[in-house]
Design a protein around this motif. Structure first.
Motif, PDB file in Angstrom:
ATOM      1  N   GLY A   1       6.319 -20.388 -10.934  1.00 18.59           N
ATOM      2  CA  GLY A   1       5.646 -19.635 -11.978  1.00 18.59           C
ATOM      3  C   GLY A   1       5.367 -18.201 -11.569  1.00 18.59           C
ATOM      4  N   GLN A   2       4.709 -17.462 -12.475  1.00 18.19           N
ATOM      5  CA  GLN A   2       4.346 -16.071 -12.213  1.00 18.19           C
ATOM      6  C   GLN A   2       2.921 -15.833 -12.695  1.00 18.19           C
ATOM      7  N   LEU A   3       2.278 -14.821 -12.074  1.00 18.91           N
ATOM      8  CA  LEU A   3       0.992 -14.345 -12.564  1.00 18.91           C
ATOM      9  C   LEU A   3       0.849 -12.871 -12.208  1.00 18.91           C
ATOM     10  N   VAL A   4      -0.128 -12.220 -12.833  1.00 19.19           N
ATOM     11  CA  VAL A   4      -0.355 -10.789 -12.617  1.00 19.19           C
ATOM     12  C   VAL A   4      -1.755 -10.585 -12.035  1.00 19.19           C
ATOM     13  N   LEU A   5      -1.820  -9.791 -10.966  1.00 18.23           N
ATOM     14  CA  LEU A   5      -3.093  -9.407 -10.362  1.00 18.23           C
ATOM     15  C   LEU A   5      -3.318  -7.913 -10.567  1.00 18.23           C
ATOM     16  N   SER A   6      -4.593  -7.513 -10.699  1.00 22.96           N
ATOM     17  CA  SER A   6      -4.937  -6.101 -10.883  1.00 22.96           C
ATOM     18  C   SER A   6      -5.884  -5.667  -9.780  1.00 22.96           C
ATOM     19  N   GLY A   7      -5.668  -4.477  -9.255  1.00 22.72           N
ATOM     20  CA  GLY A   7      -6.520  -3.930  -8.215  1.00 22.72           C
ATOM     21  C   GLY A   7      -7.313  -2.743  -8.719  1.00 22.72           C
TER      22      GLY A   7
ATOM     23  N   THR B   1      -4.151   4.851  -5.793  1.00 24.21           N
ATOM     24  CA  THR B   1      -3.056   3.885  -5.917  1.00 24.21           C
ATOM     25  C   THR B   1      -3.199   2.787  -4.880  1.00 24.21           C
ATOM     26  N   VAL B   2      -3.135   1.559  -5.342  1.00 28.24           N
ATOM     27  CA  VAL B   2      -3.256   0.395  -4.470  1.00 28.24           C
ATOM     28  C   VAL B   2      -1.887   0.030  -3.904  1.00 28.24           C
ATOM     29  N   ASN B   3      -1.869  -0.304  -2.642  1.00 33.67           N
ATOM     30  CA  ASN B   3      -0.637  -0.809  -2.009  1.00 33.67           C
ATOM     31  C   ASN B   3      -0.731  -2.331  -1.901  1.00 33.67           C
ATOM     32  N   TRP B   4       0.409  -3.000  -2.107  1.00 31.48           N
ATOM     33  CA  TRP B   4       0.426  -4.462  -2.147  1.00 31.48           C
ATOM     34  C   TRP B   4       1.357  -5.034  -1.086  1.00 31.48           C
ATOM     35  N   SER B   5       0.974  -6.174  -0.542  1.00 33.61           N
ATOM     36  CA  SER B   5       1.848  -6.901   0.394  1.00 33.61           C
ATOM     37  C   SER B   5       1.642  -8.395   0.159  1.00 33.61           C
TER      38      SER B   5
ATOM     39  N   PRO C   1       5.348  -4.952  -7.245  1.00 34.32           N
ATOM     40  CA  PRO C   1       4.233  -4.034  -7.504  1.00 34.32           C
ATOM     41  C   PRO C   1       4.528  -3.122  -8.687  1.00 34.32           C
ATOM     42  N   ALA C   2       3.490  -2.789  -9.431  1.00 28.50           N
ATOM     43  CA  ALA C   2       3.579  -1.841 -10.539  1.00 28.50           C
ATOM     44  C   ALA C   2       2.282  -1.049 -10.574  1.00 28.50           C
ATOM     45  N   GLY C   3       2.145  -0.093  -9.639  1.00 33.00           N
ATOM     46  CA  GLY C   3       0.920   0.680  -9.543  1.00 33.00           C
ATOM     47  C   GLY C   3      -0.216  -0.193  -9.056  1.00 33.00           C
ATOM     48  N   ASN C   4      -1.293  -0.202  -9.815  1.00 35.13           N
ATOM     49  CA  ASN C   4      -2.446  -0.990  -9.415  1.00 35.13           C
ATOM     50  C   ASN C   4      -2.395  -2.428  -9.931  1.00 35.13           C
TER      51      ASN C   4
END
Length: 291
Positions: free
Chosen positions: A228-234, A246-250, A259-262
């Motif tokens: 599945g998929q989900l979206v997280l926001s920072g 701008t948030v960096n993701w790992s 990643p798509a920005g924040n």
């Protein structure tokens, strides 16, 4: 009653030419027999109940009103013991075999059962590790990631107990690994502890989080189906208030991210497990905050 036969030999005299005279005397014989029974195998850190069957003279399954004395021999750890028929095996017992016996004492004589041989089996070995950010901002939510292994393999353990110390705001709390930070003063140190007990052994781990002026808050669902998929926001915060950046993701674990920005799209690789997604941001002063 039973009868005892007594044979008396008379003397050879003028009245008797030496003969055997038999007398039958009524008498009572008291005989006790004890049989112990119970589990043939007990695991480290667990207990098992043992029972007795008593025979008194010709009465089987006699209800004995007195005290049954229990003994367990062969143990190598002090925590292995038997009390009133309940055998408890020490979580760290190294002996592989125990002997359980039951006995009673009547009329100055002791009747002891044959020993029950009990094999001691190894309990599963668990480990617990939790991870969280070293610093976090006030008025944010943080996920404390827990990892449990059983015999060296990842385990989906769901009976972890969480506790929190050091908070000054009643709104600061920990529930199922989700840390909600209220209006805590900068510099406050929070200690999160996770623990559980299995097979008599306590497993626990802690993380310490310092409240900083800057912080990150990550929101979104934390469960999804395999593949599945989900979206997280920072969101970047300063003293609990949103600021630009701008948030960096790992990511580590059984999945990938886009990643798509924040925001970030998290995709499972189709297996059941945990995916650790980390958001980081570098403050104007050059330090790094994460969530």
């Amino acid at each position: 009653y039973n009868f005892l036969r007594l044979t008396v030999k008379t003397k050879n005299n003028s009245l008797h030419n030496g003969m055997d005279v038999m007398f039958y005397l009524p008498c009572v014989f008291t005989e006790w027999d004890v049989t112990a029974s119970g589990a043939a195998s007990v695991m480290q850190g667990t207990s098992a109940d043992y029972t007795t069957t008593i025979r008194h003279d010709f009465t089987k399954n006699y209800t004995y009103p007195g005290t049954i004395n229990w003994a367990a021999t062969g143990a190598e750890k002090s925590g292995t013991k038997i009390d009133n028929g309940k055998l408890t095996v020490d979580p760290y017992e190294t002996a592989t075999e125990l002997k359980v016996t039951a006995s009673l004492t009547e009329g100055g004589k002791t009747a002891t059962s044959k020993p029950v041989t009990v094999a001691v089996s190894k309990a599963p070995v668990y480990t617990l590790d939790i991870e969280g950010p070293a610093e976090a901002g006030k008025n944010t939510e943080q996920t404390i990631l827990s990892t449990v292994t059983k015999d060296g393999q990842p385990d989906t353990y769901d009976k972890i107990n969480w506790s929190l110390t050091g908070a000054t705001d009643a709104a600061t709390k920990i529930e199922d690994g989700k840390l909600t930070i209220g209006n805590e003063p900068v510099g406050t140190k929070l200690t999160v502890k996770a623990s559980f007990t299995e097979y008599g052994i306590l497993h626990e781990d802690t993380v310490e989080i310092t409240i900083a002026a800057y912080g990150l808050s990550v929101s979104g669902n934390t469960e999804m189906a395999p593949a599945g998929q989900l979206v997280l926001s920072g969101q970047i915060l300063n003293e609990g208030q949103p600021v630009a950046g701008t948030v960096n993701w790992s990511v580590t674990g059984a999945g990938s991210i886009t990643p798509a920005g924040n925001q970030v799209v998290v995709t499972s690789d189709g297996t059941v497990g945990k995916i650790k997604v980390t958001a980081t941001w570098t403050t104007p002063g050059g330090s790094e905050v994460s969530a």
